[in-house]
Write a protein that holds these residues in place. Structure first.
Motif, PDB file in Angstrom:
ATOM      1  N   SER A   1       0.793  -1.224   0.000  1.00 64.96           N
ATOM      2  CA  SER A   1       0.000   0.000   0.000  1.00 64.96           C
ATOM      3  C   SER A   1       0.826   1.276   0.000  1.00 64.96           C
ATOM      4  CB  SER A   1      -0.949   0.014   1.211  1.00 64.96           C
ATOM      5  OG  SER A   1      -0.197  -0.083   2.418  1.00 64.96           O
ATOM      6  N   ASN A   2       2.051   1.198   0.500  1.00 56.65           N
ATOM      7  CA  ASN A   2       2.829   2.418   0.699  1.00 56.65           C
ATOM      8  C   ASN A   2       4.228   2.246   0.153  1.00 56.65           C
ATOM      9  OD1 ASN A   2       4.504   4.503   2.073  1.00 56.65           O
ATOM     10  ND2 ASN A   2       2.587   4.954   3.133  1.00 56.65           N
ATOM     11  N   ILE A   3       4.720   3.270  -0.525  1.00 58.92           N
ATOM     12  CA  ILE A   3       6.072   3.193  -1.082  1.00 58.92           C
ATOM     13  C   ILE A   3       7.113   2.965   0.005  1.00 58.92           C
ATOM     14  CG2 ILE A   3       6.436   5.702  -0.983  1.00 58.92           C
ATOM     15  CD1 ILE A   3       7.997   5.422  -3.611  1.00 58.92           C
TER      16      ILE A   3
ATOM     17  N   ARG B   1       0.830   3.036 -10.951  1.00 57.28           N
ATOM     18  CA  ARG B   1      -0.426   2.445 -10.471  1.00 57.28           C
ATOM     19  C   ARG B   1      -0.293   1.919  -9.045  1.00 57.28           C
ATOM     20  NH1 ARG B   1      -4.607   0.368 -13.439  1.00 57.28           N
ATOM     21  NH2 ARG B   1      -4.586  -1.511 -12.141  1.00 57.28           N
ATOM     22  N   GLY B   2       0.846   1.280  -8.747  1.00 60.32           N
ATOM     23  CA  GLY B   2       0.999   0.697  -7.421  1.00 60.32           C
ATOM     24  C   GLY B   2       2.124  -0.310  -7.382  1.00 60.32           C
ATOM     25  N   TYR B   3       2.130  -1.082  -6.308  1.00 59.15           N
ATOM     26  CA  TYR B   3       3.246  -1.981  -6.033  1.00 59.15           C
ATOM     27  C   TYR B   3       2.707  -3.350  -5.619  1.00 59.15           C
ATOM     28  CZ  TYR B   3       4.514   2.852  -4.964  1.00 59.15           C
ATOM     29  OH  TYR B   3       4.634   4.213  -4.985  1.00 59.15           O
ATOM     30  N   GLY B   4       3.532  -4.370  -5.829  1.00 58.00           N
ATOM     31  CA  GLY B   4       3.127  -5.707  -5.445  1.00 58.00           C
ATOM     32  C   GLY B   4       4.292  -6.550  -4.976  1.00 58.00           C
ATOM     33  N   LYS B   5       4.010  -7.445  -4.037  1.00 60.40           N
ATOM     34  CA  LYS B   5       5.022  -8.360  -3.500  1.00 60.40           C
ATOM     35  C   LYS B   5       4.737  -9.765  -4.029  1.00 60.40           C
ATOM     36  CE  LYS B   5       6.249  -7.698   0.650  1.00 60.40           C
ATOM     37  NZ  LYS B   5       7.645  -7.313   0.324  1.00 60.40           N
TER      38      LYS B   5
ATOM     39  N   GLU C   1      -7.243   1.904 -15.768  1.00 62.52           N
ATOM     40  CA  GLU C   1      -7.947   0.652 -16.037  1.00 62.52           C
ATOM     41  C   GLU C   1      -7.037  -0.572 -16.044  1.00 62.52           C
ATOM     42  OE1 GLU C   1     -10.023   4.053 -17.094  1.00 62.52           O
ATOM     43  OE2 GLU C   1      -8.195   3.370 -18.122  1.00 62.52           O
ATOM     44  N   LYS C   2      -5.746  -0.397 -16.359  1.00 61.11           N
ATOM     45  CA  LYS C   2      -4.937  -1.584 -16.629  1.00 61.11           C
ATOM     46  C   LYS C   2      -3.447  -1.304 -16.461  1.00 61.11           C
ATOM     47  CE  LYS C   2      -4.193  -4.936 -20.387  1.00 61.11           C
ATOM     48  NZ  LYS C   2      -4.568  -5.288 -21.787  1.00 61.11           N
ATOM     49  N   ALA C   3      -2.733  -2.267 -15.910  1.00 59.48           N
ATOM     50  CA  ALA C   3      -1.274  -2.193 -15.860  1.00 59.48           C
ATOM     51  C   ALA C   3      -0.720  -2.517 -17.231  1.00 59.48           C
ATOM     52  CB  ALA C   3      -0.718  -3.169 -14.831  1.00 59.48           C
ATOM     53  N   THR C   4       0.151  -1.658 -17.730  1.00 64.93           N
ATOM     54  CA  THR C   4       0.762  -1.855 -19.048  1.00 64.93           C
ATOM     55  C   THR C   4       2.283  -1.934 -18.974  1.00 64.93           C
ATOM     56  OG1 THR C   4       0.809   0.537 -19.429  1.00 64.93           O
ATOM     57  CG2 THR C   4      -1.136  -0.674 -20.215  1.00 64.93           C
ATOM     58  N   HIS C   5       2.846  -1.740 -17.780  1.00 66.61           N
ATOM     59  CA  HIS C   5       4.306  -1.732 -17.637  1.00 66.61           C
ATOM     60  C   HIS C   5       4.657  -2.154 -16.218  1.00 66.61           C
ATOM     61  CE1 HIS C   5       8.297  -0.614 -19.054  1.00 66.61           C
ATOM     62  NE2 HIS C   5       8.518  -0.083 -17.867  1.00 66.61           N
ATOM     63  N   VAL C   6       5.836  -2.771 -16.077  1.00 70.64           N
ATOM     64  CA  VAL C   6       6.256  -3.268 -14.769  1.00 70.64           C
ATOM     65  C   VAL C   6       7.766  -3.174 -14.639  1.00 70.64           C
ATOM     66  CG1 VAL C   6       6.353  -5.663 -15.640  1.00 70.64           C
ATOM     67  CG2 VAL C   6       6.102  -5.244 -13.171  1.00 70.64           C
ATOM     68  N   GLY C   7       8.213  -2.903 -13.422  1.00 72.41           N
ATOM     69  CA  GLY C   7       9.638  -2.865 -13.104  1.00 72.41           C
ATOM     70  C   GLY C   7       9.909  -3.585 -11.795  1.00 72.41           C
ATOM     71  N   LEU C   8      11.182  -3.806 -11.513  1.00 77.28           N
ATOM     72  CA  LEU C   8      11.626  -4.523 -10.312  1.00 77.28           C
ATOM     73  C   LEU C   8      12.276  -3.533  -9.357  1.00 77.28           C
ATOM     74  CD1 LEU C   8      12.091  -7.305  -8.911  1.00 77.28           C
ATOM     75  CD2 LEU C   8      14.273  -7.425 -10.153  1.00 77.28           C
ATOM     76  N   TYR C   9      11.735  -3.438  -8.161  1.00 75.59           N
ATOM     77  CA  TYR C   9      12.233  -2.470  -7.193  1.00 75.59           C
ATOM     78  C   TYR C   9      13.588  -2.917  -6.643  1.00 75.59           C
ATOM     79  CZ  TYR C   9      12.177   0.916  -3.373  1.00 75.59           C
ATOM     80  OH  TYR C   9      12.480   1.958  -2.525  1.00 75.59           O
ATOM     81  N   LEU C  10      14.527  -1.949  -6.567  1.00 75.36           N
ATOM     82  CA  LEU C  10      15.895  -2.226  -6.119  1.00 75.36           C
ATOM     83  C   LEU C  10      16.200  -1.657  -4.748  1.00 75.36           C
ATOM     84  CD1 LEU C  10      17.798  -1.397  -9.447  1.00 75.36           C
ATOM     85  CD2 LEU C  10      17.060  -3.657  -8.630  1.00 75.36           C
ATOM     86  N   GLY C  11      15.330  -0.780  -4.243  1.00 75.29           N
ATOM     87  CA  GLY C  11      15.621  -0.043  -3.018  1.00 75.29           C
ATOM     88  C   GLY C  11      15.988   1.402  -3.350  1.00 75.29           C
ATOM     89  N   ASP C  12      15.952   2.262  -2.326  1.00 73.64           N
ATOM     90  CA  ASP C  12      16.315   3.683  -2.498  1.00 73.64           C
ATOM     91  C   ASP C  12      15.514   4.367  -3.606  1.00 73.64           C
ATOM     92  OD1 ASP C  12      18.271   3.504  -0.468  1.00 73.64           O
ATOM     93  OD2 ASP C  12      19.726   2.716  -1.910  1.00 73.64           O
ATOM     94  N   ASN C  13      14.232   3.993  -3.738  1.00 76.48           N
ATOM     95  CA  ASN C  13      13.331   4.596  -4.735  1.00 76.48           C
ATOM     96  C   ASN C  13      13.740   4.308  -6.180  1.00 76.48           C
ATOM     97  OD1 ASN C  13      11.634   5.617  -2.814  1.00 76.48           O
ATOM     98  ND2 ASN C  13      11.706   7.712  -3.564  1.00 76.48           N
TER      99      ASN C  13
ATOM    100  N   GLY D   1      13.050  -6.396  -4.687  1.00 80.50           N
ATOM    101  CA  GLY D   1      12.411  -7.599  -5.206  1.00 80.50           C
ATOM    102  C   GLY D   1      10.916  -7.458  -5.402  1.00 80.50           C
ATOM    103  N   ASP D   2      10.317  -6.380  -4.890  1.00 75.98           N
ATOM    104  CA  ASP D   2       8.908  -6.117  -5.157  1.00 75.98           C
ATOM    105  C   ASP D   2       8.744  -5.593  -6.587  1.00 75.98           C
ATOM    106  OD1 ASP D   2       8.297  -6.864  -2.575  1.00 75.98           O
ATOM    107  OD2 ASP D   2       8.127  -4.804  -1.817  1.00 75.98           O
ATOM    108  N   LEU D   3       7.537  -5.668  -7.093  1.00 75.13           N
ATOM    109  CA  LEU D   3       7.248  -5.189  -8.441  1.00 75.13           C
ATOM    110  C   LEU D   3       6.536  -3.840  -8.384  1.00 75.13           C
ATOM    111  CD1 LEU D   3       6.065  -8.456 -10.253  1.00 75.13           C
ATOM    112  CD2 LEU D   3       8.364  -7.495 -10.075  1.00 75.13           C
TER     113      LEU D   3
END
Length: 237
Positions: free
Chosen positions: A159-161, A224-228, A176-188, A167-169
């Motif tokens: 829910s929160n940055i 859009r948001g984040y996911g684990k 309406e829809k997710a069209t792009h995704v990245g891999l979180y590395l830390g430090d924003n 390792g989170d996405l």
């Protein structure tokens, strides 16, 4: 002459990297089946007589992520009948957390190779955004669904940055829809593969901030948001 006969009651294994397309025209990549991946035909037996009737492709489903697509008939010869069918590996959340550094290392090493953004790319050196995520996690023994809009609901929402962990996405797109995704590395910071239209052609690292460079700013406006990732995909193959 290749053996064009496939059976929809058998499972096959790729003995080479194979392109999978989004239509029987086989002119637009949908995904790629890496060496060793399993698939099943989604049609009844395809015979040589069908080829003479201008059949150029057969619809298949990749077993590890249930992804459908079209296999060029000329690539049938790159398949072998499997001796054992595919069984997904169940991993606990704790086991996945231990493996996340492998996924991060894979993505960083992929960035250090000469590469460009390839729509449908899941086999290095060229990836699309979700293809890079899938390949990075597969390197750690974790399967994700194929596309960004499928990966988003597969993850556990963060829910929160401030709660993001390496390792989170991170998901981008429209309301309406997710069209792009990245891999979180830390430090924003996050690593992702993006195309020319977004100001880069390949894998790079950007920041989750409106104060970054143009690429970072453009994507931040689409955040859009984040996911684990808490599970490995369980195929129905």
């Amino acid at each position: 002459m290749a053996n064009y006969q496939l059976s929809d009651v058998l499972e096959y294994r790729a003995r080479s990297h194979i392109n999978i397309y989004d239509s029987p025209k086989c002119d637009r990549l949908a995904t790629q089946a890496a060496l060793g991946r399993h698939l099943r035909p989604l049609k009844l037996s395809l015979k040589q007589s069908d080829v003479n009737l201008d059949t150029t492709a057969v619809m298949v489903r990749l077993c590890e992520d249930d992804y459908p697509g079209w296999l060029d008939i000329r690539d049938v010869e790159l398949l072998d009948v499997t001796e054992t069918v595919y069984h997904p590996l169940e991993l606990s959340e704790a086991e996945i957390n231990e493996k996340l550094p492998i996924a991060i290392t894979f993505a960083r090493e992929a960035m250090n190779q000469s590469n460009y953004y390839l729509w449908g790319g899941t086999v290095g050196p060229n990836y699309d955004c979700s293809g890079l995520m899938q390949a990075a996690f597969v390197a750690a023994g974790i399967w994700l669904p194929r596309d960004a809009y499928q990966q988003e609901p597969f993850t556990q929402p963060v829910s929160n940055i401030n709660d993001l962990k390496p390792g989170d996405l991170v998901f981008f797109g429209t309301p309406e829809k997710a069209t792009h995704v990245g891999l979180y590395l830390g430090d924003n910071r996050y690593i992702h593969s993006s195309g020319k239209a977004q100001g880069r052609n390949g894998i790079g690292i950007d920041v989750l901030s409106e104060d970054g460079d143009k690429v970072s700013q453009d994507y931040y406006r689409q955040l859009r948001g984040y996911g684990k990732v808490v599970a490995s995909y369980q195929s129905s193959c």
